[in-house]
Design a protein around this motif. Structure first.
Motif, PDB file in Angstrom:
ATOM      1  N   LEU A 176      73.202 110.742  99.345  1.00 29.37           N
ATOM      2  CA  LEU A 176      74.362 110.305  98.569  1.00 29.37           C
ATOM      3  C   LEU A 176      74.021 110.230  97.083  1.00 29.37           C
ATOM      4  N   LEU A 177      72.938 110.897  96.677  1.00 36.82           N
ATOM      5  CA  LEU A 177      72.490 110.787  95.291  1.00 36.82           C
ATOM      6  C   LEU A 177      73.420 111.492  94.318  1.00 36.82           C
ATOM      7  N   GLY A 178      74.221 112.435  94.792  1.00 38.22           N
ATOM      8  CA  GLY A 178      75.111 113.158  93.898  1.00 38.22           C
ATOM      9  C   GLY A 178      76.459 112.521  93.717  1.00 38.22           C
ATOM     10  N   LEU A 179      76.639 111.305  94.230  1.00 38.96           N
ATOM     11  CA  LEU A 179      77.961 110.677  94.194  1.00 38.96           C
ATOM     12  C   LEU A 179      78.027 109.536  93.194  1.00 38.96           C
ATOM     13  N   GLY A 180      77.089 109.498  92.260  1.00 39.30           N
ATOM     14  CA  GLY A 180      76.996 108.373  91.340  1.00 39.30           C
ATOM     15  C   GLY A 180      78.174 108.226  90.405  1.00 39.30           C
ATOM     16  N   ASP A 181      78.986 109.302  90.208  1.00 36.68           N
ATOM     17  CA  ASP A 181      80.113 109.186  89.295  1.00 36.68           C
ATOM     18  C   ASP A 181      81.173 108.241  89.836  1.00 36.68           C
ATOM     19  N   ARG A 182      81.118 107.904  91.112  1.00 35.48           N
ATOM     20  CA  ARG A 182      82.061 106.946  91.684  1.00 35.48           C
ATOM     21  C   ARG A 182      81.538 105.511  91.580  1.00 35.48           C
ATOM     22  N   GLY A 183      80.320 105.363  91.069  1.00 32.44           N
ATOM     23  CA  GLY A 183      79.701 104.040  91.052  1.00 32.44           C
ATOM     24  C   GLY A 183      78.886 103.847  92.321  1.00 32.44           C
ATOM     25  N   ASP A 184      77.765 103.118  92.228  1.00 36.05           N
ATOM     26  CA  ASP A 184      76.989 102.925  93.453  1.00 36.05           C
ATOM     27  C   ASP A 184      77.614 101.809  94.288  1.00 36.05           C
ATOM     28  N   LEU A 185      77.196 101.756  95.540  1.00 35.41           N
ATOM     29  CA  LEU A 185      77.835 100.860  96.503  1.00 35.41           C
ATOM     30  C   LEU A 185      77.747  99.408  96.072  1.00 35.41           C
ATOM     31  N   ALA A 186      76.602  98.995  95.546  1.00 40.98           N
ATOM     32  CA  ALA A 186      76.436  97.594  95.132  1.00 40.98           C
ATOM     33  C   ALA A 186      77.422  97.229  94.023  1.00 40.98           C
ATOM     34  N   GLU A 187      77.669  98.163  93.109  1.00 37.97           N
ATOM     35  CA  GLU A 187      78.581  97.886  91.996  1.00 37.97           C
ATOM     36  C   GLU A 187      80.028  97.779  92.462  1.00 37.97           C
ATOM     37  N   VAL A 188      80.465  98.733  93.306  1.00 34.77           N
ATOM     38  CA  VAL A 188      81.886  98.767  93.658  1.00 34.77           C
ATOM     39  C   VAL A 188      82.249  97.735  94.717  1.00 34.77           C
ATOM     40  N   THR A 189      81.241  97.079  95.323  1.00 33.66           N
ATOM     41  CA  THR A 189      81.541  96.052  96.331  1.00 33.66           C
ATOM     42  C   THR A 189      81.166  94.652  95.877  1.00 33.66           C
ATOM     43  N   GLU A 190      80.697  94.489  94.636  1.00 31.66           N
ATOM     44  CA  GLU A 190      80.244  93.169  94.206  1.00 31.66           C
ATOM     45  C   GLU A 190      81.374  92.141  94.218  1.00 31.66           C
ATOM     46  N   PHE A 191      82.636  92.579  94.097  1.00 32.73           N
ATOM     47  CA  PHE A 191      83.747  91.634  94.130  1.00 32.73           C
ATOM     48  C   PHE A 191      83.934  91.022  95.512  1.00 32.73           C
ATOM     49  N   LEU A 192      83.348  91.652  96.548  1.00 31.24           N
ATOM     50  CA  LEU A 192      83.431  91.122  97.912  1.00 31.24           C
ATOM     51  C   LEU A 192      82.306  90.145  98.216  1.00 31.24           C
ATOM     52  N   GLY A 193      81.325  90.054  97.344  1.00 30.56           N
ATOM     53  CA  GLY A 193      80.180  89.181  97.552  1.00 30.56           C
ATOM     54  C   GLY A 193      78.903  89.976  97.688  1.00 30.56           C
ATOM     55  N   LYS A 194      77.866  89.347  98.178  1.00 32.05           N
ATOM     56  CA  LYS A 194      76.578  90.001  98.371  1.00 32.05           C
ATOM     57  C   LYS A 194      76.554  90.692  99.734  1.00 32.05           C
ATOM     58  N   GLN A 195      76.174  91.977  99.748  1.00 35.65           N
ATOM     59  CA  GLN A 195      76.066  92.660 101.036  1.00 35.65           C
ATOM     60  C   GLN A 195      74.826  92.161 101.768  1.00 35.65           C
ATOM     61  N   VAL A 196      75.028  91.671 102.985  1.00 38.06           N
ATOM     62  CA  VAL A 196      73.927  91.113 103.768  1.00 38.06           C
ATOM     63  C   VAL A 196      73.613  91.944 105.000  1.00 38.06           C
ATOM     64  N   ASN A 197      74.463  92.928 105.277  1.00 38.68           N
ATOM     65  CA  ASN A 197      74.223  93.765 106.457  1.00 38.68           C
ATOM     66  C   ASN A 197      75.008  95.044 106.308  1.00 38.68           C
ATOM     67  N   GLY A 198      74.624  96.040 107.074  1.00 36.54           N
ATOM     68  CA  GLY A 198      75.334  97.304 107.075  1.00 36.54           C
ATOM     69  C   GLY A 198      74.795  98.202 108.162  1.00 36.54           C
ATOM     70  N   ALA A 199      75.598  99.153 108.605  1.00 40.23           N
ATOM     71  CA  ALA A 199      75.170 100.082 109.651  1.00 40.23           C
ATOM     72  C   ALA A 199      76.137 101.252 109.678  1.00 40.23           C
ATOM     73  N   SER A 200      75.681 102.347 110.263  1.00 35.72           N
ATOM     74  CA  SER A 200      76.559 103.482 110.523  1.00 35.72           C
ATOM     75  C   SER A 200      76.150 104.083 111.858  1.00 35.72           C
ATOM     76  N   GLN A 201      77.081 104.803 112.464  1.00 32.85           N
ATOM     77  CA  GLN A 201      76.762 105.453 113.732  1.00 32.85           C
ATOM     78  C   GLN A 201      77.681 106.648 113.923  1.00 32.85           C
ATOM     79  N   THR A 202      77.138 107.679 114.570  1.00 24.86           N
ATOM     80  CA  THR A 202      77.899 108.874 114.910  1.00 24.86           C
ATOM     81  C   THR A 202      77.457 109.357 116.289  1.00 24.86           C
ATOM     82  N   PRO A 203      78.336 110.067 117.000  1.00 26.11           N
ATOM     83  CA  PRO A 203      78.003 110.495 118.358  1.00 26.11           C
ATOM     84  C   PRO A 203      76.839 111.489 118.389  1.00 26.11           C
TER      85      PRO A 203
END
Length: 646
Positions: free
Chosen positions: A425-452
């Motif tokens: 996801l290094l080429g997507l920085g023009d949208r802002g990194d995840l920590a920046e665009v979610t800081e209004f929701l608080g501190k991220q304490v967990n995360g996960a992804s899954q695909t079949p």
């Protein structure tokens, strides 16, 4: 500008624009400080030039079709793989393709969060999308106002409070809380833990948004939350327009060229890494993903990126090469294939990046073989050349390549996917990194992804100047401790490359596989034994011969003996042989569970063919897909079900 382009061509330097950012691929030492400064000065002009060139190569004319916005339209290849992967004959329990985030906030304004989220839903139509049982997606014209679910846990004892929270997280990781044809395909829940402490759980189906789109959604949610008066323009075209336009390009020259490229490599692509496993994915029951998180601090990450650029390498390729070294060591394979996740949107409109949807595609990357004396730079350069050649042929996607491999001589029994994935996801920085665009929701304490059908999904991203690497893994497949050792070795390799430039030019001394794992591998490979001279049918046929009066099957309507079962299966086998059933051929079995299904399976085996079970209760589109993919000429079914299949 012409002089710069001429210099690039002469020096063998290639430029590619992805997600609105320039990626420079250059031989080591070919970019002088002067040329680097020129590229930096003219970055915006070069970006616009290459985007215009990409638009000219696009043969269709994309326009907004508002009149048919709410008509159903097909799933993309990757969406279809997610949809089919929810439940397949390969796995007892399907896996929803989703991402999950957990934030902790102090005294959040849930009213404002809800109001701003509704604005996002109104702005981006794929948040109003569902997937119909016939396998088509549908953007709903109207949806009810979304409510963030709130559960107050403050009155519970601390132990029960945290258990309740863990159960809620596990529920969202198990899958979407409702069928795919029921809106919404996302979920936001709030849990009050203390007077001013709230945990916010966010789950989003990857059927409606890829990683870049999720960053856009969070960024817009944040902007609406902070600035309720913000009125952004509507996206210029719909995701439906883009999907249909891309389908129309399927028979164009670029598609045919790409198809020929991949057809020429079908039989030479190596299998995935054979990392030691203790269980088959289809026998796990509930498939649970775990996350390992690491990376590099800002200083080390800057050092690694600088060395990469000096060598004419992209940081993503450097990280991928280090990952491949670990896989080579633990699989004892010099050559294998990985799945690369790509987010390259066709530049069919100047504001294509504002459109939310699943634009994901995949490409299969051949890694190795490398000589034992190859340096890290040599390995990375080889990988980068291979990636660039593959990226010129993306019109024929990785899903299609896998499909053709499964059909042809390259097919390997039991291998229908490349289950180890690398996502940058290094080429997507023009949208802002995840920590920046979610800081209004608080501190991220967990995360996960899954695909079949994925075992290890490696993600690379940047947060506040730091490198973050995540491994989302199905731990139940692997011996205890194996993935922890692999990840620790991988982290050590990244730190060495970032801190010691000599590690790039010498042969890889490597991190040794732990002794306990080598001993376990030797025990697992000590398979010397007498091979039984019988097949699956032999034990059953012995019971038919020796104990014909014993009960073989008990079902709702009664029971049958081994003698009766053998006679019924033999009659079916005779009929199948007259229809041409033979060895190395698949016969589809579409029968409800019960005595008829047992007869059908045994009859197919007695005819020397193999069977593929298809549940009659699956959606029609899924049944049709499996019938087509299996190339089954003969279908064993009941009189009641026959009409539904014809």
């Amino acid at each position: 500008m012409e002089e710069i382009l001429s210099d690039l061509y002469r020096l063998g330097i290639r430029i590619r624009v992805a997600s609105g950012r320039i990626h420079v691929i250059a031989p080591a030492g070919s970019i002088s400080p002067e040329l680097r400064a020129q590229l930096q000065r003219h970055r915006e002009e070069l970006t616009e030039l290459f985007q215009r060139a990409a638009a000219k190569r696009h043969t269709g004319t994309l326009s907004q079709d508002l009149a048919h916005l709410h008509d159903p339209f097909p799933l993309t290849d990757i969406q279809n793989s997610y949809w089919v992967g929810r439940r397949t004959p390969v796995a007892r329990d399907g896996v929803d393709a989703l991402v999950y985030f957990e934030f902790e906030s102090l005294s959040p304004d849930l009213g404002r969060l809800t109001a701003s989220l509704r604005r996002v839903i109104d702005q981006h139509e794929m948040l109003r999308a569902v997937v119909r049982p016939d396998g088509r997606q549908h953007i709903l014209s109207q949806v009810p106002p979304y409510e963030i679910g709130l559960l107050d846990l403050r009155d519970l004892p601390p132990r029960d409070r945290w258990r309740k929270l863990a159960d809620a997280k596990a529920e969202l990781l198990r899958g979407l809380p409702r069928p795919l044809d029921t809106w919404p395909l996302f979920e936001v829940r709030a849990y009050m833990l203390d007077t001013d402490v709230v945990r916010l759980h966010v789950q989003i189906s990857l059927l409606i948004a890829d990683a870049a789109s999720i960053l856009t959604l969070f960024a817009d949610w944040r902007r609406f939350f902070l600035d309720p008066g913000w009125e952004p323009p509507r996206p210029p075209v719909s995701y439906r327009d883009v999907v249909l336009d891309r389908l129309s390009q399927r028979e164009g020259k670029a598609y045919v060229r790409a198809r020929n490229y991949w057809f020429g490599r079908l039989t030479s692509l190596p299998p995935p890494p054979s990392i030691p496993v203790i269980e088959h994915l289809g026998r796990l029951g509930q498939v649970d993903f775990a996350r390992r998180r690491g990376g590099l601090a800002s200083e080390l990450w800057n050092q690694l990126s600088t060395i990469a650029r000096e060598q004419g390498l992209t940081p993503s390729v450097v990280i991928l090469t280090a990952f491949s070294e670990i896989l080579q060591r633990w699989s004892a394979q010099s050559s294998f294939s990985l799945t690369l996740t790509l987010f390259d949107r066709l530049r069919v409109h100047p504001r294509i990046d504002r459109i939310v949807g699943d634009f994901t595609s995949i490409s299969l990357l051949e890694v190795g073989p490398e000589s034992g004396t190859a340096s890290f730079i040599e390995k990375a350069n080889r990988l980068q050349r291979q990636i660039m050649a593959d990226l010129e042929n993306l019109e024929f996607g990785g899903i299609e390549v896998l499909r053709e491999r499964a059909r042809g001589k390259a097919a390997v029994p039991g291998q229908v996917t490349m289950p180890i994935v690398f996502t940058s996801l290094l080429g997507l920085g023009d949208r802002g990194d995840l920590a920046e665009v979610t800081e209004f929701l608080g501190k991220q304490v967990n995360g996960a992804s899954q695909t079949p059908q994925i075992w290890i999904d490696h993600q690379v991203l940047e947060e506040r100047g730091r490198l973050i690497v995540n491994w989302d893994t199905v731990d139940g497949l692997f011996p205890a401790g194996l993935l922890d050792d692999m990840f620790a070795a991988y982290q050590k390799r990244l730190h060495l490359l970032a801190s010691d430039v000599s590690a790039w030019s010498g042969p890889d001394s490597g991190v040794p596989v732990p002794t306990w794992q080598m001993a376990e591998r030797e025990r697992a490979n000590d398979t010397a034994a007498t091979t039984p001279q019988q097949d699956l049918l032999d034990p059953i046929l012995r019971w038919v011969r020796d104990r014909p009066d014993n009960i073989a099957v008990i079902y709702a309507e009664g029971s049958r003996t081994y003698g009766q079962l053998g006679a019924d299966a033999a009659r079916l086998a005779h009929r199948l042989k007259t229809l041409g059933a033979s060895r190395d051929e698949l016969v589809a079995v579409v029968v409800h569970k019960g005595y008829e299904q047992v007869v059908a399976v045994l009859g197919v085996l007695m005819s020397s063919a193999a069977y593929i079970p298809i549940d009659p209760q699956w959606p029609e589109a899924r049944r049709s897909f499996l019938l087509v993919e299996s190339a089954a000429r003969i279908v064993v079914t009941s009189v009641q079900l026959r009409e539904a299949l014809t």
